[in-house]
Scaffold this active site. Structure first.
Site, PDB file in Angstrom:
ATOM      1  N   GLY A   1      -7.964  12.471   2.982  1.00  0.00           N
ATOM      2  CA  GLY A   1      -7.842  12.001   1.591  1.00  0.00           C
ATOM      3  C   GLY A   1      -7.943  10.492   1.487  1.00  0.00           C
ATOM      4  O   GLY A   1      -7.897   9.765   2.471  1.00  0.00           O
TER       5      GLY A   1
ATOM      6  N   GLU B   1      -7.115   6.781   1.149  1.00  0.00           N
ATOM      7  CA  GLU B   1      -5.988   6.093   1.799  1.00  0.00           C
ATOM      8  C   GLU B   1      -5.920   4.632   1.389  1.00  0.00           C
ATOM      9  O   GLU B   1      -6.942   3.947   1.370  1.00  0.00           O
ATOM     10  CB  GLU B   1      -6.160   6.122   3.323  1.00  0.00           C
ATOM     11  CG  GLU B   1      -5.714   7.394   3.944  1.00  0.00           C
ATOM     12  CD  GLU B   1      -5.868   7.405   5.462  1.00  0.00           C
ATOM     13  OE1 GLU B   1      -5.396   8.370   6.047  1.00  0.00           O
ATOM     14  OE2 GLU B   1      -6.453   6.468   6.045  1.00  0.00           O
TER      15      GLU B   1
END
Ligand SMILES: Nc1ncnc2c1ncn2[C@@H]1O[C@H](COP(=O)(O)OP(=O)(O)OP(=O)(O)O)[C@@H](O)[C@H]1O
Ligand SMILES: [Mg+2]
Length: 1023
Positions: free
Chosen positions: A388, A390
């Protein structure tokens, strides 16, 4: 808009399309309210929003799977199972390849969502033994990849450090055949996985497996029992709360076994992992060189020795590869010593490379097991679970790459749900008011544009001759994007007259769709070119360890090429583009994951955090487009094919155009309200899912009706065919039966006719004989063919009434009245006699039977051998001739001794000297002792005055037949040996001489036997 009751009957609204009023605030509070009531899933049409609950909810049970299986997407509460079901049934029933795109920032729950989707699909497809094996292998690939590819970060304890895209392949029945995993990263980006990147600890499979490996296999893997002594693991605690290392290790090993890894492969995998760990323990120290150049050497030789033993390599080779570098120029090899820093860089690069290549080997090995071999056309469902978005305190090249990937995924979402949708309305000529949304193509271009995106500039900088550094790279970026609205740096800010102290001079900032991220340019160049010194690759290739050697094919000197390998950024871009192409070719299904708080805590909903995600995920725009747009569209031809059975216009045959047909196929009452349907140039658009749902429901009912018609017709046809077959068979059987009956009747009639003929001819002959007077010459039986029966009848009846007496000795039998009955009469006589004897035998008492048996025995012994036998036959055997049984003394004795008296008679003794028969009787007794005695018997002649006489005794008895018979019987009974009887000649022992005795017939008138002794001969004259 008509609302679905099950979507409404929940906390807030289940589908944000129904939200009223629609604003960011109302959307947020709806999500909050639902989240606090543990309703973590919400729809925007067919997009699922999932808010990470950070706790286990009881909504993933087998019953839930059952509920959503075959249920309608819009008829159930929002759930991730609903989207999985929608994708699966669309794949199975509509033959459309699917992909499930799971997006969200790190820790939002993407990996968990992907596992839920996989487990749902595994649960609803069939359960045969083959399918179960495939399903198990597909599911078990997860723990193995997670163990080696996930890591504990400050944002997520179980953060995916690799992008997993898994294609699950199904056959036409929707049963899984296998799969293919793609690892969305590039080979030379190992730092994504391991080794203390900032905020990222070692891949926890790697890290968490170590304590167990250290404990269980310290000798085999040459590890320390306490894993904290290993440099790469450091003091950080890689353990996850609530996780047991040993159980985890076991689960990973079990998963590998199920996938099909051999014991040897698992061991080799662990050995290579141990090598990575041990490389971190290698210490280098500076060494003196005569040239004054820096040089380094291995400080702890034992560690080097251990590594070399593990991989089967000479220590000197590895030492040289670690401490020096060979450069080839113009066919000359120049060996340069490495400084300590360069040595450590090489060491770490080797460790990262080994681990990265090992992970790729793992993916390839899993694919070998789960991949489907060539065959029929297959349907595919792809599940994408990628790292995902970051944002850390210090973001490096890894975060840049990860965020670029997420940017691309956001782009695909925007393209397919917002931009593409709106453009389609224009293309199709549908009336449409455009909805504005943020298009992130500009950011994607900033990063990846082939004409000068950040990645291209980075590559240029890496390949440029001369000194390159973070500063030169940053200067290049400033020059290219100084005025770009999504790019910031110290320089660009100062050019814009902005003083931004939060932006260090070595950093640049990108305005991503999900927020601004400041990247530290230091390390970009090194990580992008992250190349392994060729010497190290060649050293690894020389190792005897099969797995390690296979990881470094580029170490083979024969294959060595002087060409520069592609950079990390270039490879990553290529792999992302392949992924995008793959995703575009499939029907997308979206799961948008939201992280509710930064603390990974249950029940906490941080408004600001969620608001920013709602913003960058473009949820509001998504709802707006959805509300204004049409939920469903389909080209005319497939629409006609699917729904033409609803109308009599188009069913069963339609010859017109697809567009007109699709219009006609609606059937009556399909569209409840105006505007529910729009006809584009090539597609038909349906506004609400409810309408589609109704249409599908009507189709389902119609399919059932048609199935009934087909069944009816088929059953009718089957019964008719069956009936015709039976009728044909019945006709055949009756024809055969009638033929057979007629044949039998004919034979019967023929026999009868022949008989009649015979009688008639006989009658004619007899009549002729009568007329000729020759009848009396014939036997009476031939006088008339009908005269026999009365005669037979008379004979049998007469016989019955005049049967001879039943006395056994009576053998009389009436003679046969006619000659032709002679044989039958004889036969009847024999049968009657046998029957009479049997009756007689049956009524005999036991004593009588015994007496008869003795008589029979006598007959066998003496019949035809002894003259006296004939007269003895009618005389009954009495046994006790002297009245012994009446003697009270004897009775007393018998009661005590319980012996059986066989015979008591008076005998006369023959004088041994002169052969004269002694006058006066000599009483003797033959008795058999009771059964429990020893089976002896005795003949007890009463002792006379000639006591002490020796030799045999010759006796004369009036009942010799009986005496001998009884002696014989008793002997037989007690000793099972028959006596030999010599009726005419025998020898006997008188005192010491043997006397030959001959029995001869005496003259008539003799009353007593007379013995004449002459020397050693004696003649007995019997009467
Ligand atoms: N549906 C769920 N039910 C319960 N817990 C969940 C659920 N989804 C996520 N979690 C929790 O959140 C944690 C993080 O989720 P996950 O690993 O899926 O995040 P991610 O989006 O894959 O992150 P990354 O991008 O870092 O890989 C999980 O370890 C789990 O504890
Ligand atoms: Mg993940």
């Amino acid at each position: 808009m008509e609302a679905n009751p099950s979507v409404l009957a929940t906390v807030g609204v289940g589908d944000l399309v129904l939200l009223d009023p629609l604003s960011e605030e109302s959307l947020l509070s709806n999500l909050r309210e639902r989240f606090l009531h543990k309703e973590i899933y919400t729809y925007i049409g067919n997009v699922v929003i999932s808010v990470n609950p950070y706790r286990q909810l009881p909504i993933y049970s087998a019953e839930m799977v059952e509920q959503y299986c075959n249920g309608n997407f819009y008829a159930m509460k929002p759930h991730i199972y609903a989207i999985a079901e929608d994708a699966y049934s669309s794949l199975r029933d509509r033959n459309r390849d699917q992909c499930i795109l799971i997006t969200g920032e790190s820790g939002a729950g993407k990996t968990e969502a992907s596992k839920l989707v996989m487990s749902y699909v595994a649960a609803v497809c069939s359960k045969g033994a083959d399918v179960t094996k495939v399903k198990e292998q597909l599911l078990q690939s997860n723990p193995v990849l997670e163990a080696f590819g996930n890591a504990k970060t400050i944002r997520n304890n179980n953060s995916s450090r690799f992008g997993k895209y898994m294609d699950v392949e199904f056959d036409f029945k929707g049963e899984p055949l296998g799969g293919l995993i793609s690892n969305c990263e590039c080979n030379s980006l190992p730092s994504l996985h391991v080794l203390h990147a900032q905020g990222t600890y070692a891949a926890h499979g790697f890290a968490a497996l170590q304590p167990v490996m250290c404990r269980r296999l310290p000798r085999r893997l040459k590890l320390q029992r306490d894993c904290r002594h290993h440099g790469y693991l450091g003091d950080e605690n890689p353990r996850l709360p609530g996780m047991d290392d040993a159980t985890n290790f076991q689960a990973v090993q079990d998963a590998m076994r199920i996938i099909g890894f051999s014991e040897a492969e698992v061991m080799q995998l662990l050995e290579v992992t141990a090598v990575v760990l041990k490389l971190g323990d290698l210490q280098l120290s500076g060494q003196f060189q005569a040239s004054g150049m820096d040089a380094c050497g291995i400080q702890n030789i034992q560690v080097l020795r251990d590594i070399c033993e593990l991989i089967g390599l000479q220590e000197s080779i590895l030492e040289q590869a670690l401490c020096s570098r060979t450069v080839e120029a113009k066919q000359e090899k120049v060996v340069t010593a490495l400084s300590v820093a360069q040595g450590y860089f090489g060491r770490d690069a080797l460790a990262k490379n080994i681990y990265s290549r090992l992970f790729d080997w793992l993916v390839t090995r899993i694919n070998e097991s789960i991949q489907v071999t060539a065959g029929e056309r297959r349907k595919v469902m792809g599940v994408l679970d990628i790292y995902g978005f970051e944002i850390f305190q210090d973001n490096s090249f890894e975060q840049f790459i990860i965020n670029y990937c997420n940017e691309k995924l956001q782009q695909i979402f925007i393209l397919m749900t917002l931009k593409e949708e709106q453009e389609e309305y224009f293309r199709e000529g549908i009336k449409w008011t455009p909805v504005t949304f943020f298009d992130n193509s500009i950011i994607c271009d900033l990063i990846e544009s082939g004409k000068g995106g950040i990645l291209v500039l980075l590559d240029e900088e890496c390949l440029r001759p001369g000194t390159v550094s973070a500063a030169t790279f940053l200067a290049k970026l400033d020059q290219a994007f100084g005025s770009h609205e999504h790019y910031e740096s110290r320089k660009s800010q100062s050019d814009r007259h902005i003083t931004d102290t939060s932006l260090p001079s070595t950093c640049f900032r990108v305005h991503h769709y999900a927020g601004k991220v400041t990247y530290n340019a230091t390390g970009f160049i090194e990580k992008n070119t992250d190349r392994l010194y060729r010497g190290l690759a060649q050293a690894m290739w020389q190792a005897k360890h099969t797995l390690l050697r296979s990881l470094f094919p580029d170490g083979d000197p024969k294959k060595a090429s002087l060409k520069m390998p592609p950079t990390a950024g270039f490879q990553f871009k290529a792999s992302i583009n392949t992924l995008m192409k793959n995703l575009y070719s499939k029907n997308p299904n979206y799961i948008r994951c939201i992280k509710p708080n930064e603390n990974q805590a249950p029940g906490q909903f941080t408004d600001e955090l969620v608001r920013s995600q709602v913003r960058y995920l473009g949820l509001l725009e998504n709802v707006r487009v959805r509300r204004a747009g049409y939920a469903y569209r389909q080209p005319y031809q497939p629409c006609l094919e699917r729904y033409r059975l609803l109308s009599t216009h188009t069913w069963p045959r339609w010859t017109g155009t697809a567009r007109y047909g699709a219009w006609g196929a609606r059937g009556p009452g399909t569209w409840s309200s105006q505007g529910e349907l729009a006809y584009g140039h090539t597609k038909v658009f349906i506004r609400t899912p409810q309408t589609l749902f109704n249409l599908e429901e009507r189709r389902r009912r119609r399919v059932e009706e048609l199935a009934t018609v087909i069944q009816k017709t088929y059953r009718g046809w089957r019964c008719r065919t069956q009936y015709q077959l039976m009728r044909k068979s019945q006709i055949l059987i009756s024809a055969w039966f009638r033929g057979h009956a007629q044949k039998k009747r004919y034979q019967h009639m023929k026999r009868a006719a022949l008989l009649i003929q015979t009688y008639a001819r006989g009658w004619k002959v007899r009549r002729a004989l009568v007329r000729g007077g020759a009848l009396p010459l014939l036997p009476p039986v031939l006088h008339s063919p009908f005269s026999l029966s009365p005669k037979l009848q008379k004979f049998f009846l007469g016989l019955k009434n005049n049967l001879p007496p039943l006395t056994v000795s009576d053998r009389s039998w009436p003679p046969a009245p006619y000659r032709f009955l002679t044989n039958a009469n004889q036969e009847l006589k024999t049968i009657f006699y046998h029957w009479k004897c049997k009756k007689y035998r049956d009524q005999l008492s036991l004593e009588k039977r015994a007496a008869m048996q003795t008589k029979l025995c006598a007959s066998e012994l003496f019949k035809g051998k002894k003259t006296r036998y004939g007269p003895s036959v009618p005389e009954p055997f009495q046994g006790d001739y002297v009245g012994l049984q009446k003697n009270p003394k004897y009775q007393k004795l018998q009661a005590a001794a319980r012996g059986k008296l066989v015979l008591a008679d008076t005998v006369r003794k023959v004088n041994q000297a002169n052969g004269k028969v002694r006058c006066g009787g000599l009483p003797g007794v033959l008795a058999v002792p009771a059964q429990d005695a020893d089976g002896t018997w005795c003949l007890l002649p009463q002792q006379t005055g000639t006591g002490g006489a020796k030799g045999d005794v010759l006796l004369v008895s009036d009942h010799v037949i009986e005496v001998v018979t009884r002696v014989h019987q008793v002997l037989l009974e007690t000793t099972q040996q028959a006596t030999t009887i010599h009726p005419r000649r025998f020898s006997t022992q008188f005192k010491k001489s043997s006397i030959a005795v001959t029995v001869v017939q005496g003259p008539k008138g003799h009353l007593e036997p007379v013995c004449k002794k002459k020397g050693k001969k004696m003649e007995v004259l019997v009467c």
